[in-house]
Write a protein that holds these residues in place. Structure first.
Motif, PDB file in Angstrom:
ATOM      1  N   ILE A 152      35.052  36.265  37.242  1.00 56.36           N
ATOM      2  CA  ILE A 152      36.900  35.914  36.897  1.00 56.36           C
ATOM      3  C   ILE A 152      37.400  36.931  38.931  1.00 56.36           C
ATOM      4  CG2 ILE A 152      39.076  37.226  36.016  1.00 56.36           C
ATOM      5  CD1 ILE A 152      38.370  35.895  34.198  1.00 56.36           C
ATOM      6  N   LEU A 153      37.865  36.581  39.405  1.00 57.00           N
ATOM      7  CA  LEU A 153      38.209  36.526  40.523  1.00 57.00           C
ATOM      8  C   LEU A 153      39.981  37.234  40.782  1.00 57.00           C
ATOM      9  CD1 LEU A 153      36.699  36.627  43.348  1.00 57.00           C
ATOM     10  CD2 LEU A 153      37.890  34.904  43.925  1.00 57.00           C
ATOM     11  N   PRO A 154      39.872  38.662  41.143  1.00 63.39           N
ATOM     12  CA  PRO A 154      40.668  39.377  41.323  1.00 63.39           C
ATOM     13  C   PRO A 154      41.519  38.774  41.904  1.00 63.39           C
ATOM     14  CG  PRO A 154      39.158  41.273  41.403  1.00 63.39           C
ATOM     15  CD  PRO A 154      38.609  39.658  41.489  1.00 63.39           C
ATOM     16  N   LYS A 155      43.090  38.863  41.990  1.00 61.28           N
ATOM     17  CA  LYS A 155      43.961  37.799  43.045  1.00 61.28           C
ATOM     18  C   LYS A 155      44.307  38.705  44.172  1.00 61.28           C
ATOM     19  CE  LYS A 155      47.046  36.261  39.269  1.00 61.28           C
ATOM     20  NZ  LYS A 155      46.616  34.988  39.815  1.00 61.28           N
ATOM     21  N   SER A 156      43.360  39.868  44.493  1.00 60.13           N
ATOM     22  CA  SER A 156      44.350  40.262  46.156  1.00 60.13           C
ATOM     23  C   SER A 156      42.302  39.890  46.818  1.00 60.13           C
ATOM     24  CB  SER A 156      43.744  41.800  45.999  1.00 60.13           C
ATOM     25  OG  SER A 156      42.477  42.782  44.721  1.00 60.13           O
ATOM     26  N   ASP A 157      41.739  39.105  45.916  1.00 59.08           N
ATOM     27  CA  ASP A 157      40.410  38.694  47.166  1.00 59.08           C
ATOM     28  C   ASP A 157      40.612  37.781  46.745  1.00 59.08           C
ATOM     29  OD1 ASP A 157      39.189  41.400  45.936  1.00 59.08           O
ATOM     30  OD2 ASP A 157      37.937  40.843  44.446  1.00 59.08           O
ATOM     31  N   TYR A 158      41.511  36.687  46.942  1.00 64.28           N
ATOM     32  CA  TYR A 158      41.553  35.476  46.885  1.00 64.28           C
ATOM     33  C   TYR A 158      41.145  35.005  48.394  1.00 64.28           C
ATOM     34  CZ  TYR A 158      43.544  33.894  42.534  1.00 64.28           C
ATOM     35  OH  TYR A 158      42.966  34.007  40.917  1.00 64.28           O
ATOM     36  N   GLU A 159      41.719  35.584  49.581  1.00 62.52           N
ATOM     37  CA  GLU A 159      42.251  35.806  51.347  1.00 62.52           C
ATOM     38  C   GLU A 159      41.077  35.990  51.360  1.00 62.52           C
ATOM     39  OE1 GLU A 159      43.141  34.348  53.742  1.00 62.52           O
ATOM     40  OE2 GLU A 159      45.006  34.162  52.422  1.00 62.52           O
ATOM     41  N   GLN A 160      40.233  36.898  50.967  1.00 64.42           N
ATOM     42  CA  GLN A 160      38.962  37.399  51.397  1.00 64.42           C
ATOM     43  C   GLN A 160      37.555  36.299  50.898  1.00 64.42           C
ATOM     44  OE1 GLN A 160      40.723  39.638  49.640  1.00 64.42           O
ATOM     45  NE2 GLN A 160      41.320  41.110  50.761  1.00 64.42           N
ATOM     46  N   SER A 161      37.681  35.663  49.841  1.00 62.87           N
ATOM     47  CA  SER A 161      36.354  35.518  48.851  1.00 62.87           C
ATOM     48  C   SER A 161      36.602  34.117  49.645  1.00 62.87           C
ATOM     49  CB  SER A 161      36.438  34.926  47.543  1.00 62.87           C
ATOM     50  OG  SER A 161      36.841  36.624  47.419  1.00 62.87           O
ATOM     51  N   THR A 162      35.047  33.877  50.793  1.00 66.39           N
ATOM     52  CA  THR A 162      35.359  32.767  50.922  1.00 66.39           C
ATOM     53  C   THR A 162      33.770  31.648  50.311  1.00 66.39           C
ATOM     54  OG1 THR A 162      33.309  33.710  52.487  1.00 66.39           O
ATOM     55  CG2 THR A 162      35.270  32.882  53.904  1.00 66.39           C
ATOM     56  N   LEU A 163      34.230  30.432  50.431  1.00 61.00           N
ATOM     57  CA  LEU A 163      33.466  29.600  49.721  1.00 61.00           C
ATOM     58  C   LEU A 163      31.786  29.368  50.026  1.00 61.00           C
ATOM     59  CD1 LEU A 163      35.904  27.342  48.394  1.00 61.00           C
ATOM     60  CD2 LEU A 163      34.643  29.136  46.674  1.00 61.00           C
ATOM     61  N   ASN A 164      31.130  29.179  49.672  1.00 58.33           N
ATOM     62  CA  ASN A 164      29.676  28.901  49.873  1.00 58.33           C
ATOM     63  C   ASN A 164      29.352  27.536  49.210  1.00 58.33           C
ATOM     64  OD1 ASN A 164      29.236  30.845  51.024  1.00 58.33           O
ATOM     65  ND2 ASN A 164      29.700  32.728  49.700  1.00 58.33           N
ATOM     66  N   ASP A 165      28.293  27.197  49.376  1.00 61.47           N
ATOM     67  CA  ASP A 165      27.771  25.645  49.347  1.00 61.47           C
ATOM     68  C   ASP A 165      27.280  26.248  48.000  1.00 61.47           C
ATOM     69  OD1 ASP A 165      27.156  22.610  49.212  1.00 61.47           O
ATOM     70  OD2 ASP A 165      24.977  23.688  50.169  1.00 61.47           O
ATOM     71  N   GLY A 166      27.307  24.750  46.869  1.00 54.12           N
ATOM     72  CA  GLY A 166      26.779  24.466  45.460  1.00 54.12           C
ATOM     73  C   GLY A 166      27.997  26.083  45.089  1.00 54.12           C
ATOM     74  N   ASP A 167      28.990  26.492  44.986  1.00 51.88           N
ATOM     75  CA  ASP A 167      29.752  27.853  44.278  1.00 51.88           C
ATOM     76  C   ASP A 167      30.494  26.534  43.323  1.00 51.88           C
ATOM     77  OD1 ASP A 167      29.306  29.654  45.498  1.00 51.88           O
ATOM     78  OD2 ASP A 167      30.884  29.983  47.336  1.00 51.88           O
ATOM     79  N   ARG A 168      30.802  27.363  41.588  1.00 50.47           N
ATOM     80  CA  ARG A 168      31.298  26.500  41.200  1.00 50.47           C
ATOM     81  C   ARG A 168      32.751  27.801  40.992  1.00 50.47           C
ATOM     82  NH1 ARG A 168      28.136  23.620  38.439  1.00 50.47           N
ATOM     83  NH2 ARG A 168      29.425  23.256  36.527  1.00 50.47           N
ATOM     84  N   ILE A 169      33.759  27.003  40.877  1.00 51.53           N
ATOM     85  CA  ILE A 169      35.440  27.733  40.357  1.00 51.53           C
ATOM     86  C   ILE A 169      35.766  26.726  39.173  1.00 51.53           C
ATOM     87  CG2 ILE A 169      37.185  27.698  41.137  1.00 51.53           C
ATOM     88  CD1 ILE A 169      35.038  26.812  43.981  1.00 51.53           C
ATOM     89  N   GLU A 170      36.355  27.461  38.538  1.00 49.76           N
ATOM     90  CA  GLU A 170      37.072  26.733  37.454  1.00 49.76           C
ATOM     91  C   GLU A 170      38.647  27.969  37.576  1.00 49.76           C
ATOM     92  OE1 GLU A 170      36.607  24.962  34.564  1.00 49.76           O
ATOM     93  OE2 GLU A 170      33.792  25.415  35.663  1.00 49.76           O
ATOM     94  N   ILE A 171      40.010  26.879  37.455  1.00 46.95           N
ATOM     95  CA  ILE A 171      40.879  27.467  37.657  1.00 46.95           C
ATOM     96  C   ILE A 171      41.148  26.877  36.466  1.00 46.95           C
ATOM     97  CG2 ILE A 171      42.730  26.927  39.207  1.00 46.95           C
ATOM     98  CD1 ILE A 171      40.575  25.777  41.530  1.00 46.95           C
ATOM     99  N   VAL A 172      42.510  28.035  35.979  1.00 49.26           N
ATOM    100  CA  VAL A 172      43.242  28.147  34.715  1.00 49.26           C
ATOM    101  C   VAL A 172      44.432  28.109  34.789  1.00 49.26           C
ATOM    102  CG1 VAL A 172      42.884  28.685  32.309  1.00 49.26           C
ATOM    103  CG2 VAL A 172      41.083  28.964  33.578  1.00 49.26           C
ATOM    104  N   HIS A 173      45.421  27.682  34.347  1.00 52.89           N
ATOM    105  CA  HIS A 173      46.438  27.985  35.012  1.00 52.89           C
ATOM    106  C   HIS A 173      47.172  27.956  33.863  1.00 52.89           C
ATOM    107  CE1 HIS A 173      47.443  24.452  38.375  1.00 52.89           C
ATOM    108  NE2 HIS A 173      45.862  23.892  37.250  1.00 52.89           N
ATOM    109  N   PHE A 174      48.382  28.959  34.018  1.00 53.72           N
ATOM    110  CA  PHE A 174      48.759  29.547  32.444  1.00 53.72           C
ATOM    111  C   PHE A 174      50.400  29.082  31.993  1.00 53.72           C
ATOM    112  CE2 PHE A 174      48.207  33.466  35.539  1.00 53.72           C
ATOM    113  CZ  PHE A 174      46.369  33.992  34.761  1.00 53.72           C
ATOM    114  N   VAL A 175      50.429  28.086  31.062  1.00 54.37           N
ATOM    115  CA  VAL A 175      51.433  28.287  30.607  1.00 54.37           C
ATOM    116  C   VAL A 175      52.360  28.693  29.729  1.00 54.37           C
ATOM    117  CG1 VAL A 175      51.787  26.069  29.376  1.00 54.37           C
ATOM    118  CG2 VAL A 175      49.770  26.193  30.720  1.00 54.37           C
ATOM    119  N   GLY A 176      53.566  28.701  29.740  1.00 49.45           N
ATOM    120  CA  GLY A 176      54.738  29.051  29.211  1.00 49.45           C
ATOM    121  C   GLY A 176      55.263  29.274  27.383  1.00 49.45           C
ATOM    122  N   GLY A 177      55.392  29.804  27.380  1.00 47.70           N
ATOM    123  CA  GLY A 177      55.631  28.699  25.991  1.00 47.70           C
ATOM    124  C   GLY A 177      56.429  29.741  25.180  1.00 47.70           C
TER     125      GLY A 177
END
Length: 65
Positions: free
Chosen positions: A39-64
């Motif tokens: 899990i990547l902290p939101k504060s690291d989104y800008e500094q974390s550069t992607l590399n060839d072969g990286d695997r990213i999972e993006i999970v959306h928050f859903v209200g209810g």
């Protein structure tokens, strides 16, 4: 370079996690991002550069109620 986003291969140029989210039209405040099984902290989104072969999972928050 090739990365995997939510199980789908994607060709991208050099970019950060934040730039990837912007390219995908995703509001970074409404998602959690896992980069290579960590899990990547939101504060690291800008500094974390992607590399060839990286695997990213993006999970959306859903209200209810």
């Amino acid at each position: 370079m090739e990365i995997i986003v939510n199980g789908e291969s994607r060709s991208i140029g050099e970019m950060s996690i934040r730039q990837l989210l912007e390219d995908l039209g995703i509001d970074p405040r409404r998602v959690a991002v896992e980069l290579n099984s960590a899990i990547l902290p939101k504060s690291d989104y800008e500094q974390s550069t992607l590399n060839d072969g990286d695997r990213i999972e993006i999970v959306h928050f859903v209200g209810g109620g």
